[in-house]
Design an enzyme around this catalytic site. Structure first.
Site, PDB file in Angstrom:
ATOM      1  N   TYR B  90     -84.677  80.431 -54.735  1.00  0.00           N
ATOM      2  CA  TYR B  90     -85.005  81.205 -55.940  1.00  0.00           C
ATOM      3  C   TYR B  90     -83.905  82.216 -56.282  1.00  0.00           C
ATOM      4  O   TYR B  90     -84.141  83.130 -57.052  1.00  0.00           O
ATOM      5  CB  TYR B  90     -86.336  81.925 -55.762  1.00  0.00           C
ATOM      6  N   TYR B 486     -94.602  79.652 -61.716  1.00  0.00           N
ATOM      7  CA  TYR B 486     -95.086  80.968 -61.283  1.00  0.00           C
ATOM      8  C   TYR B 486     -93.948  81.821 -60.737  1.00  0.00           C
ATOM      9  O   TYR B 486     -94.106  83.021 -60.528  1.00  0.00           O
ATOM     10  CB  TYR B 486     -96.181  80.816 -60.215  1.00  0.00           C
ATOM     11  N   ARG B 487     -92.788  81.223 -60.572  1.00  0.00           N
ATOM     12  CA  ARG B 487     -91.672  81.868 -59.896  1.00  0.00           C
ATOM     13  C   ARG B 487     -90.488  80.945 -60.123  1.00  0.00           C
ATOM     14  O   ARG B 487     -90.667  79.735 -60.242  1.00  0.00           O
ATOM     15  CB  ARG B 487     -92.016  81.929 -58.403  1.00  0.00           C
TER      16      ARG B 487
END
Lengths: 193, 542
Positions: B90, B486-487
């Protein structure tokens, strides 16, 4: 916490490297020729042979079974903090995690990719002679890689940028699936050997 | 690299001011040091667009953070705060905007308070799951933590990124399990939330709201301040656990399985992390590819008979159910669950395992994600997950890194079937369908499915470009169905936030309004989750 250890990892308190020759069923040679710690991935027969050769040279041998964290906190963190070189043979994840835990104070002095049949690619921060390259390409490569990796931990080396990702097997249609490597602290690389 | 608009001389002036605060050893600006702040899983690895830091500063105290922030504000220097930097997949410790100075909080690594009777902990950002777990073990406390699969990350960092874990349902949402935080605002002011807003309240980690608006959420996936303390609820060490598996024969059984599972979770009967696998269609870490199945899914749907023919007698679904708690209770819960799932024709129950806690050292060492017994299921951090992408004879190219897509979907079996059709078709169109990408519904939260889609990152820039394009396309394809991430990795946050488009992206506009009020100079993590200060909106995607 040391400044350079800090920037790469949050180090835990280690208990020091232990000689676990029994982990791979080998006996350490009586004459200690290296004080490096050797890590091998237990699932690979080639890694067993690597470990046996390293133990015969006096390396402290640690078997890896899937969780680098356990290995790190119980053994390797203390070894690294004490300036002990680490050599290994296993999959990419093993190398990546140990390297990241070690932080920025380490240098690769040896790094190679292997297929079951032998060398596929090597990146070594010293000249690797034709004789060694040929040796790594033979069926006896695990024994040779132990000798060569451990030898590199005793060489001076000062000018290598830390590289954290596996080196691609560029141009190699069949990349190897194991990596061998030798990590030496920068401080150690300058003064050791 | 310099921050945008800075000369070398001006930048050196700011770094000198930082050194005066934290000491010479804790400001990093050499290429060698900054290498360690790169995103090692960057889909732009080695390319000009890879997000890079210009320097890093590592404070050891809240007071130092406040002073750094004030100086950054004076000089309009953007900072990128992070706790552990292990957010691999991420973005890691790399910023949204190249040129930011990393505000590295790893030195703030104290466990400030841990209470066994009230089951909470108060930590600084540098405390990792390993740190807390080892502390609990050393002190002999009868407490469990809840950790993500790689345990070397920060509690604070993971919670602020809304990471999840694997133990009981009320602990797995790491932001949801926090209680109270301390934040340095962009102007250097210090705020405590909830009951911490009162000096010496004594219940900072017991009741999260205090009075008035609940603001903690602004600091998760946000850029309105630097979180310097966070409280977390812990789980009392349970007596035991029981894990059993429900085996369902047909592909479309996913509909009934999901319906029963969701009811049982929301009743509180199932409290561990349910885990779907499929002996036929594969699941991480992967079953063999099946090109025939790909074709079935990609053509937009197949008949039950076609699916059954493909299975060749193998069951389609295995649903692992963990029950955690007192021995008598988990036995009763399993019995009740079996009664409910028995309504599915042909269902079987297998692989029942029972545990008593604490586990012995031998039992702990024997836990493995490859044996359906992840250490994380029992709140034990490990790094075993890093073995998944390793180069093996079955995965000859290995991986150099992973980037994730993680759309959230409604908790229905019909959605799973549709997701297979839509996402597999899109992946096939881009030539990336592979065993690890078989979309499998994950049950991190009891009321939704998360479809984790891993994409392998290589050293080959052309391949990475194709991967980025595919991921971008899949984000759009999923959003067209209402399935939103969501991310996300930093490089996709603008695109994803733009998908949250109700009323002309009113939510993003609200975020931007807050940003302009709280951080008008845009010094905290500009661009994080698409929240750009007004003055920098032209710098998107730098």
């Amino acid at each position: 916490m040391d400044r350079r250890q800090f920037i790469g990892a949050s180090l835990g308190v280690g208990v020091g490297a232990a000689l676990l020759a029994s982990a791979c069923g080998v006996q350490a040679a009586p004459a200690l020729r290296t004080h490096a710690t050797l890590v091998y991935e237990r699932q690979f027969p080639e890694a067993h042979r690597f470990a046996e050769s390293g133990a015969a040279m006096g390396a402290a041998v640690l078997a890896f079974d899937g969780d680098v964290a356990q290995l790190w906190y119980e053994h390797l963190s203390g070894a690294v903090a004490g300036g002990v070189p680490i050599v290994g043979l296993g999959t990419q994840g093993l190398r990546f995690c140990i390297q990241t835990f070690c932080g920025a104070d380490v240098r690769f002095v040896f790094h190679a990719h292997h297929a079951p049949q032998g060398l596929r690619q090597a990146r070594v921060y010293r000249d690797l002679g034709r004789r060694d390259i040929d040796a790594l390409s033979t069926l006896q490569w695990p024994e040779h890689v132990a000798r060569i990796a451990l030898r590199h931990t005793t060489l001076r080396n000062t000018a290598v940028t830390v590289e954290r990702r596996a080196f691609a097997a560029v141009g190699d249609a069949e990349p190897g699936y194991l990596e061998s490597w030798a990590l030496v602290s920068r401080r150690n690389a300058i003064t050791y050997g | 690299m310099l921050p945008n608009g800075f000369t070398q001389k001006r930048f050196e002036t700011v770094l000198a001011a930082f050194r005066a605060i934290v000491g010479d050893d804790w400001v990093f600006s050499s290429a060698e040091d900054l290498h360690t702040y790169r995103d090692f899983y960057s889909p732009y690895w080695g390319e000009e667009s890879e997000r890079r830091t210009s320097a890093a500063v590592a404070p050891a105290s809240v007071e130092e953070v406040q002073r750094i922030v004030k100086i950054a504000n004076e000089h309009r220097l953007p900072l990128f705060p992070f706790s552990g930097g292990k957010n691999l997949g991420y973005g890691g410790s790399a910023p949204n905007l190249s040129g930011c100075v990393a505000l590295d909080l790893k030195r703030m690594n104290r466990i400030l308070e841990i209470d066994e009777k009230r089951q909470f902990v108060l930590v600084e950002p540098g405390v990792t799951y390993f740190d807390l777990y080892r502390h609990i073990q050393e002190k002999g406390l009868k407490l469990w933590i809840d950790c993500p699969a790689p345990g070397w990350g920060s509690l604070v960092g993971n919670a602020l990124d809304r990471g999840t874990g694997y133990t009981v349902s009320n602990m797995r949402d790491h932001f949801g399990a926090h209680c109270g935080m301390e934040v340095v605002l962009p102007n250097g002011d210090l705020v405590r939330t909830g009951m911490g807003a009162r000096d010496g309240s004594g219940s900072w980690q017991d009741y999260r709201y205090g009075v008035g608006p609940y603001v903690d959420g602004l600091f998760s996936q946000g850029n309105y301040g630097v979180v310097t303390k966070m409280g977390f609820w812990l789980y009392p060490q349970p007596d035991g656990a029981l894990c059993g598996s429900v085996i369902a024969p047909h592909y479309h059984d996913i509909i009934a399985l999901t319906q029963i599972l969701t009811r049982l979770e929301n009743l509180g009967v199932i409290n561990g992390t349910p885990f779907f696998t499929s002996p036929v269609i594969g699941t991480p870490p992967g079953m063999p590819k099946n090109s025939q199945l790909q074709q079935l899914l990609a053509k937009g749907g197949a008949t039950p008979a076609e699916f059954d023919a493909l299975a060749q007698g193998r069951p389609y679904w295995k649903l692992r159910l963990p029950f955690i708690g007192p021995h008598q209770v988990v036995e009763a819960q399993w019995e009740y669950a079996k009664e409910q799932f028995a309504s599915i024709p042909g269902v079987k129950f297998e692989d029942v395992a029972r545990y008593s806690f604490p586990l012995s050292a031998e039992q702990t060492t024997g836990l493995s994600m490859f044996k359906d017994e992840w250490p994380a299921y029992f709140g034990i951090p490990s790094l075993e997950i890093f073995m998944v992408g390793a180069r093996t004879p079955f995965n000859p190219h290995g991986s150099h890194g992973i980037a994730w897509l993680a759309p959230i979907m409604p908790r229905t079996g019909e959605t799973v079937i549709k997701a297979h059709q839509v996402l597999v078709r899109a992946m096939l169109e881009h030539g990336v369908f592979q065993m690890e990408n078989a979309p499998m519904p994950l049950c991190y939260t009891p009321r939704s499915f998360t479809m984790m889609l891993p994409f392998l990152i290589s050293e080959d820039t052309a391949q990475n470009k194709r991967t980025r394009e595919t991921m971008s396309r899949l984000i759009d394809v999923a959003a067209e169905q209402g399935w939103l991430e969501y991310r996300a990795h930093t490089i996709f946050q603008d695109q994803i936030m733009s998908q949250y488009n109700f009323n002309n992206n009113a939510l993003r506009r609200f975020h931007e309004t807050l940003k302009e009020a709280i951080d008008p100079n845009g010094i905290i993590a500009p661009g994080r989750y698409a929240i750009w200060p007004k003055t920098m909106r032209g710098e998107k995607n730098r």
